[in-house]
Design an enzyme around this catalytic site. Structure first.
Site, PDB file in Angstrom:
ATOM      1  N   THR A  17       0.871  -1.191   0.000  1.00  0.00           N
ATOM      2  CA  THR A  17       0.000   0.000   0.000  1.00  0.00           C
ATOM      3  C   THR A  17       0.892   1.220   0.000  1.00  0.00           C
ATOM      4  O   THR A  17       2.030   1.150   0.460  1.00  0.00           O
ATOM      5  CB  THR A  17      -0.835   0.064   1.309  1.00  0.00           C
ATOM      6  OG1 THR A  17      -1.723  -1.010   1.355  1.00  0.00           O
ATOM      7  CG2 THR A  17      -1.661   1.327   1.400  1.00  0.00           C
ATOM      8  N   ASP A  23      -3.360   4.683  -2.637  1.00  0.00           N
ATOM      9  CA  ASP A  23      -3.438   3.968  -3.919  1.00  0.00           C
ATOM     10  C   ASP A  23      -4.643   3.036  -3.818  1.00  0.00           C
ATOM     11  O   ASP A  23      -5.377   3.064  -2.827  1.00  0.00           O
ATOM     12  CB  ASP A  23      -2.138   3.192  -4.189  1.00  0.00           C
ATOM     13  CG  ASP A  23      -2.010   1.964  -3.322  1.00  0.00           C
ATOM     14  OD1 ASP A  23      -1.839   0.859  -3.851  1.00  0.00           O
ATOM     15  OD2 ASP A  23      -2.115   2.112  -2.084  1.00  0.00           O
ATOM     16  N   ARG A  42      -4.637  -0.554  -4.783  1.00  0.00           N
ATOM     17  CA  ARG A  42      -4.370  -1.975  -5.068  1.00  0.00           C
ATOM     18  C   ARG A  42      -4.446  -2.802  -3.795  1.00  0.00           C
ATOM     19  O   ARG A  42      -3.811  -2.452  -2.803  1.00  0.00           O
ATOM     20  CB  ARG A  42      -2.977  -2.114  -5.690  1.00  0.00           C
ATOM     21  CG  ARG A  42      -2.565  -3.548  -5.929  1.00  0.00           C
ATOM     22  CD  ARG A  42      -1.171  -3.637  -6.494  1.00  0.00           C
ATOM     23  NE  ARG A  42      -1.150  -3.298  -7.917  1.00  0.00           N
ATOM     24  CZ  ARG A  42      -0.056  -3.362  -8.672  1.00  0.00           C
ATOM     25  NH1 ARG A  42       1.076  -3.758  -8.155  1.00  0.00           N
ATOM     26  NH2 ARG A  42      -0.110  -3.049  -9.945  1.00  0.00           N
ATOM     27  N   LYS A  67      -9.197   2.730   0.218  1.00  0.00           N
ATOM     28  CA  LYS A  67      -8.411   2.636   1.444  1.00  0.00           C
ATOM     29  C   LYS A  67      -8.619   3.830   2.370  1.00  0.00           C
ATOM     30  O   LYS A  67      -8.043   3.871   3.448  1.00  0.00           O
ATOM     31  CB  LYS A  67      -6.920   2.535   1.091  1.00  0.00           C
ATOM     32  CG  LYS A  67      -6.633   1.301   0.258  1.00  0.00           C
ATOM     33  CD  LYS A  67      -5.163   1.066   0.071  1.00  0.00           C
ATOM     34  CE  LYS A  67      -4.965  -0.005  -0.985  1.00  0.00           C
ATOM     35  NZ  LYS A  67      -3.594  -0.378  -1.203  1.00  0.00           N
ATOM     36  N   GLY A 118      -2.255  -2.440   5.707  1.00  0.00           N
ATOM     37  CA  GLY A 118      -2.188  -3.662   6.491  1.00  0.00           C
ATOM     38  C   GLY A 118      -3.259  -4.602   5.990  1.00  0.00           C
ATOM     39  O   GLY A 118      -3.733  -4.455   4.878  1.00  0.00           O
ATOM     40  N   SER A 139       4.055  -0.101   2.233  1.00  0.00           N
ATOM     41  CA  SER A 139       5.300  -0.530   1.590  1.00  0.00           C
ATOM     42  C   SER A 139       5.839   0.536   0.638  1.00  0.00           C
ATOM     43  O   SER A 139       7.027   0.605   0.385  1.00  0.00           O
ATOM     44  CB  SER A 139       5.095  -1.840   0.831  1.00  0.00           C
ATOM     45  OG  SER A 139       4.081  -1.667  -0.126  1.00  0.00           O
ATOM     46  N   ASP A 155       6.849   0.957  -6.295  1.00  0.00           N
ATOM     47  CA  ASP A 155       6.655  -0.121  -5.335  1.00  0.00           C
ATOM     48  C   ASP A 155       5.700  -1.134  -5.959  1.00  0.00           C
ATOM     49  O   ASP A 155       4.666  -0.781  -6.503  1.00  0.00           O
ATOM     50  CB  ASP A 155       6.040   0.445  -4.036  1.00  0.00           C
ATOM     51  CG  ASP A 155       5.643  -0.645  -3.082  1.00  0.00           C
ATOM     52  OD1 ASP A 155       4.533  -0.564  -2.533  1.00  0.00           O
ATOM     53  OD2 ASP A 155       6.437  -1.572  -2.884  1.00  0.00           O
ATOM     54  N   SER A 201       1.982  -1.487  -4.517  1.00  0.00           N
ATOM     55  CA  SER A 201       0.972  -0.435  -4.699  1.00  0.00           C
ATOM     56  C   SER A 201       0.714  -0.284  -6.179  1.00  0.00           C
ATOM     57  O   SER A 201       1.604  -0.501  -6.996  1.00  0.00           O
ATOM     58  CB  SER A 201       1.483   0.901  -4.179  1.00  0.00           C
ATOM     59  OG  SER A 201       2.066   0.758  -2.938  1.00  0.00           O
TER      60      SER A 201
END
Lengths: 229, 261
Positions: A40, A56, A58, A72, A86, A162, A199, A202
């Site tokens: 995330t 984001d 995903r 989110k 998480g 992340s 990343d 994400s």
């Protein structure tokens, strides 16, 4: 769980009830649950008139993308929203639980709920989630990052998940105090885009939530960075 | 060279002497196994380490930057360790990771350059060649389970084109126009990618400014970094290694961070 209207008298201070049980379980080889960081990028900034949150979209199950466009940024109160990183179930259920507690609090006190209240409730309900909580109350805009083990930081700009290092690199080079709304939204979009493109945990689109005194703009999607085809 | 002393016209030497025998597992010579390390062991952890190294290729050359700190675990022990070296007029090299391994390889590379100078044949080592050699050395050491615990960035002008490559302790090597090792890969590389996307043909000044901005972000967020740094620039005019320079720091944001409730 006891509600605000029917309070159960609790002993003050930390409750050491479960320590003996935990020590016993650990000695028998039961692993202590770790704070799992799943893919995330979530961010928040304080700008001139309030708070802007970004995320984001995903959701991943290990290496597979289970949801290309999940939300989110969760509702907590009319003046407060919370981004969660998480386990998706943990973040959404914890925020829903706290949202209902905050509503009861608001009805009980008859006032706009201060953001510190949500911060305290969320940090005391530990469920392995990292959260970026933002809101505007009578004392002004506030932004908190809440870590899985229960500590929280009161900060002018925050990133979690992340993709947090990629997003934080953008903030550390470009954030300044008292930005206006357009600059703030663009900065949040750039930070989330940095997380999305650098990343692997994400991806997809950028959601943005602007919270000012008296109004909220929930912009989903704000930027469709990865349109198919 | 293989010794042919045992063979002659009438009884040639065995063709496949002391090689792998078909059907059975071959034990490579020189590998550290449980058997030959029972009473002695090479340490596998780096001791004195340098953190990220950043490299960027711009229009007409390359630049490599790194801070001048060598950490001893969490202690900022040696605050004046140059981690970027001038190899020859075509090559600059930056290193992160174990400083002792870097010093050893630095000596080996310097000796290589010296011997080449002595040959005096007009040929000088090119960056791609050094990159390739370094990759083989790093990979072979890791295959013996005794790695050089470093990540290198090799930069230079290869046939008048800017070349930038990296090798790490596993022997993974790749070539790109912007490279960052260590924490730089997480924090500086997104910034570099964004800047290069907006401005594909950077000038030298812009490239240097970008590297310094990335080092500043890394100083804010990498717990093993330092505000003094070196930056090496290579163009067809030659090599300049500037340093140690000091980063600008802005801590005004501290006024806005209040104690978490």
């Amino acid at each position: 769980m006891a509600s605000v209207l029917v309070p159960e008298f609790e002993r003050p201070g930390f409750s050491f009830e479960n320590c003996q049980r935990n020590a016993f379980l650990q000695s028998k080889g039961f692993p202590v649950p770790k704070a799992v960081k799943t893919g995330t990028t979530i961010v928040g900034i304080i700008y001139k008139d309030g708070v802007i949150l970004g995320a984001d979209t995903r959701a991943t199950e290990d290496v597979l993308i289970s949801d290309k466009n999940c939300a989110k940024i969760h509702y907590l109160a009319p003046n407060m929203y919370c981004c969660g990183a998480g386990t998706a179930a943990d973040t959404s259920k914890t925020t829903q639980l706290i949202a209902s507690q905050l509503e009861l609090h608001r009805l009980n006190t008859g006032r706009v709920v201060p953001v510190v209240t949500a911060n305290r409730m969320l940090s005391q309900m530990l469920f392995r989630a990292s959260l970026v909580l933002g809101g505007v109350d009578n004392t002004g805009p506030h932004l908190y990052c809440i870590y899985p083990h229960g500590s929280s930081d009161n900060v002018p700009y925050a990133t979690m998940g992340s993709g947090s290092l990629a997003a934080m690199a953008v903030f550390e080079s470009t954030w300044k105090p008292n930005m206006n709304e357009e600059e703030g939204k663009q900065l949040v979009r750039d930070a989330i885009a940095s997380g999305i493109f650098n990343d692997l945990g994400s991806g997809s689109n950028v959601d943005v939530c602007v919270i000012r005194k008296g109004s909220v703009d929930y912009l989903r999607p704000f930027d469709q960075a990865n349109v198919k085809g | 060279m293989a010794c042919m002393s045992k063979g002659d016209w009438y009884s040639p030497v065995q063709f496949w002497r002391s090689g792998p025998s078909p059907g059975s597992l071959y034990s490579f010579p020189g590998v550290l196994t449980a058997e030959n390390t029972r009473f002695s062991q090479r340490s596998q952890a780096p001791i004195t380490t340098g953190t990220s190294v950043l490299g960027i290729a711009f229009d007409g050359g390359v630049a490599i930057a790194a801070d001048v700190l060598c950490s001893y675990g969490s202690l900022a022990r040696f605050r004046d360790c140059p981690r970027v070296m001038h190899v020859n007029d075509n090559i600059i090299l930056g290193a992160g990771g174990d400083y002792a391994d870097y010093q050893y390889l630095k000596d080996v590379i310097e000796q290589k350059i010296l011997e080449e100078e002595c040959l005096n044949d007009g040929f000088s080592l090119k960056p791609k060649a050094l990159h390739c050699w370094l990759t083989r050395v790093m990979y072979n050491r890791r295959s013996k389970l005794d790695p050089f615990w470093n990540s290198f960035i090799v930069g230079g002008l290869q046939d008048n084109e800017p070349f930038l490559g990296t090798v790490d302790k596993l022997g993974t090597a790749y070539v790109d126009h912007h490279i960052a090792t260590g924490y730089g890969a997480y924090m500086a590389l997104p910034l570099m990618r964004e800047a290069v996307e907006k401005n594909p043909n950077m000038t030298q000044k812009e490239a240097q400014k970008l590297l310094i901005k990335c080092l500043q972000v890394l100083y804010y967020r990498d717990a093993r970094s330092y505000p003094k740094f070196q930056i090496a620039t290579l163009t067809k005019e030659g090599v300049t290694v500037e340093g140690p320079l000091t980063l600008d720091q802005n801590w005004e944001v501290a006024h806005m961070v209040r104690d978490g409730v």
